[in-house]
Design an enzyme around this catalytic site. Structure first.
Site, mmCIF file in Angstrom:
data_model
loop_
_atom_site.group_PDB
_atom_site.id
_atom_site.type_symbol
_atom_site.label_atom_id
_atom_site.label_comp_id
_atom_site.label_asym_id
_atom_site.label_seq_id
_atom_site.Cartn_x
_atom_site.Cartn_y
_atom_site.Cartn_z
ATOM 1 N N THR A 129 -78.924 -21.370 83.705
ATOM 2 C CA THR A 129 -77.919 -21.862 84.656
ATOM 3 C C THR A 129 -78.454 -21.918 86.082
ATOM 4 O OG1 THR A 129 -76.167 -20.952 83.270
ATOM 5 C CG2 THR A 129 -75.589 -21.451 85.542
ATOM 6 N N GLU A 130 -78.043 -22.962 86.796
ATOM 7 C CA GLU A 130 -78.449 -23.160 88.190
ATOM 8 C C GLU A 130 -77.226 -23.477 89.040
ATOM 9 O OE1 GLU A 130 -81.518 -26.090 88.520
ATOM 10 O OE2 GLU A 130 -82.873 -25.055 87.133
ATOM 11 N N PRO A 131 -77.350 -23.443 90.363
ATOM 12 C CA PRO A 131 -76.206 -23.753 91.228
ATOM 13 C C PRO A 131 -75.566 -25.104 90.919
ATOM 14 C CG PRO A 131 -77.961 -22.784 92.538
ATOM 15 C CD PRO A 131 -78.523 -22.997 91.164
ATOM 16 N N ARG A 243 -71.827 -18.088 71.809
ATOM 17 C CA ARG A 243 -70.432 -18.509 71.692
ATOM 18 C C ARG A 243 -69.722 -17.771 70.550
ATOM 19 N NH1 ARG A 243 -71.184 -25.038 73.017
ATOM 20 N NH2 ARG A 243 -71.579 -24.684 75.249
ATOM 21 N N ILE A 338 -45.955 -6.026 79.004
ATOM 22 C CA ILE A 338 -45.241 -4.989 78.252
ATOM 23 C C ILE A 338 -45.294 -3.654 78.991
ATOM 24 C CG2 ILE A 338 -45.345 -3.569 76.146
ATOM 25 C CD1 ILE A 338 -46.196 -6.150 74.650
ATOM 26 N N GLY A 341 -45.179 -2.074 85.486
ATOM 27 C CA GLY A 341 -45.927 -1.617 86.655
ATOM 28 C C GLY A 341 -47.185 -0.854 86.301
ATOM 29 N N GLU A 364 -71.119 -19.153 78.838
ATOM 30 C CA GLU A 364 -71.502 -19.717 77.528
ATOM 31 C C GLU A 364 -70.671 -20.955 77.179
ATOM 32 O OE1 GLU A 364 -74.110 -18.561 76.799
ATOM 33 O OE2 GLU A 364 -74.146 -16.455 77.325
ATOM 34 N N THR A 366 -67.657 -23.444 79.521
ATOM 35 C CA THR A 366 -66.289 -23.383 80.026
ATOM 36 C C THR A 366 -65.322 -24.018 79.014
ATOM 37 O OG1 THR A 366 -66.475 -25.529 81.125
ATOM 38 C CG2 THR A 366 -67.120 -23.580 82.403
#
Length: 389
Positions: A129-131, A243, A338, A341, A364, A366
């Site tokens: 992966t790269e920018p 995946r 469920i 808080g 892996e 989107t």
């Protein structure tokens, strides 16, 4: 049709489940406390100690071929194991493994990279992966230019798991721009001491990822992994198993979360009754149970297809990952609801899990790229509707 696990699979499932409950569950409160106080949840040496304990029980190198001292378990058995490991948020994996594409090493590379990785003497990271090249991995810009007997790498990789501490990286770079992903991308084994550096990227949980920067990094010709120009095929092989793994993690986490939700719903009293008696809560529990079971079947089907080498287009891995990652995101949201808080506090692990599983829909593949993959396979008739059975 056979929907039951065989005796061996049940034994493995039972053994891993017991290990998780006995060895990992007790670490959860300390992990949460460390997380609240800004410290690493668990130390690497603790994980290593647990891996060695698991080794005594035979869980070492679960995907590693027997000739390298591993168990060489198939994708179905591996999926069963990953479902059980995901029932805790302690980031544990069994030792003695190496990235699947490292088995493409030649004999010299095996001695230098594969064997040390299996033995835990060297740590690797997968750098694709790269920018500007996440979902569109074919758009990578990192270059490798031949100079004599070396290749000079320039570029940046991002969101690289294990990139902070890896001893070497499997780096994908463009070696022939005109061909791009169809014969113009090569994978290189690049030692850290060859000159690349890493910088941490802060994320919403403790997922340790990094940027890898390559500035005129010289890599010997003999460090090409596989064949020149065929790196993209290796990358896709790595991603397919990733995946399926995320699909399995989604099932395991959702099962544990739903169990927590049911336990709390039975114990919490409101307006004179346990909240589990109210239809609003029952529907959340029922819908979660249905979705978990559907996801489990999808991920096991994907594992079966992988074991039979019948998922060349990554269709079933993509379906399992897409459905599973969205399923667990919905389940953790319901379980948090469920708990009311208490669900959003850091006293319980639910909000921590909420942050963790959200990234499953991103890395892996989107949601959007998975839908594109699934649709294109059907539209172009690489895969036909109803042919999986």
């Amino acid at each position: 049709m056979q929907f039951e696990l065989n005796e061996e699979q049940r034994m493995v499932q039972r053994t891993v489940r017991e290990f998780v409950q006995k060895e990992l569950y007790p670490l959860e409160q300390d992990y949460l406390r460390n997380d609240r106080e800004g410290r690493p949840g668990i130390k690497e040496e603790q994980i290593r100690k647990l891996q060695l304990k698991a080794k005594e029980a035979g869980f070492w190198g679960i995907n590693t071929p027997e000739k390298y001292g591993g168990a060489d378990l198939d994708p179905i058995m591996t999926t069963i194991i990953n479902i059980e490991l995901a029932k805790t948020f302690i980031p544990f994996t069994f030792g003695g493994d190496a990235d699947n594409i490292l088995y493409n090493c030649n004999e010299e590379q095996k001695k230098k990279y594969l064997i040390p990785a299996i033995n835990g003497e060297k740590r690797a990271c997968f750098a694709l992966t790269e920018p500007g090249a996440g979902s569109d991995a074919r758009n990578i810009k990192t270059t490798a230019v031949k100079e004599g007997n070396e290749w000079v790498l320039n570029g940046e990789k991002v969101f690289i798991s294990r990139g902070l501490y890896a001893d070497f990286a499997m780096v994908f770079a463009v070696t022939e721009k005109e061909k791009g992903g169809k014969g113009g991308v090569t994978c290189f084994l690049v030692d850290r001491d060859m000159g690349w550096r890493s910088e941490q990227i802060q994320t919403m949980d403790d997922w340790a990822v990094a940027s890898l920067i390559f500035e005129h990094v010289r890599v010997p010709e003999e460090n090409i992994l596989g064949e020149l120009g065929h790196g993209f095929e290796l990358a896709l092989s790595w991603i397919t198993m990733g995946r399926i793994k995320i699909g399995a993690w989604s099932v395991g986490a959702a099962e544990r979360l739903l169990s927590m939700g049911i336990e709390y719903a039975n114990a919490r009293v409101a307006f004179g009754n346990a909240i589990s008696e109210y239809q609003a809560i029952q529907w959340m529990i029922a819908d979660s149970a249905v979705e978990i079971e559907a996801s489990k079947l999808l991920v096991l089907q994907a594992a079966y297809m992988a074991s039979k080498k019948r998922d060349a287009r990554r269709q079933y891995a993509s379906i399992a990952k897409l459905f599973g990652s969205n399923m667990v995101h919905t389940v953790v949201d319901r379980v948090l609801q469920i708990h009311g808080g208490m669900g959003v506090t850091k006293e319980l692990p639910i909000e921590r899990w909420y942050r963790t599983v959200r990234k499953y829909r991103v890395f892996e593949g989107t949601d959007e790229i998975l839908r594109r993959t699934i649709a294109q396979n059907l539209i172009k008739e690489h895969v036909k509707v109803g042919e999986s059975l």
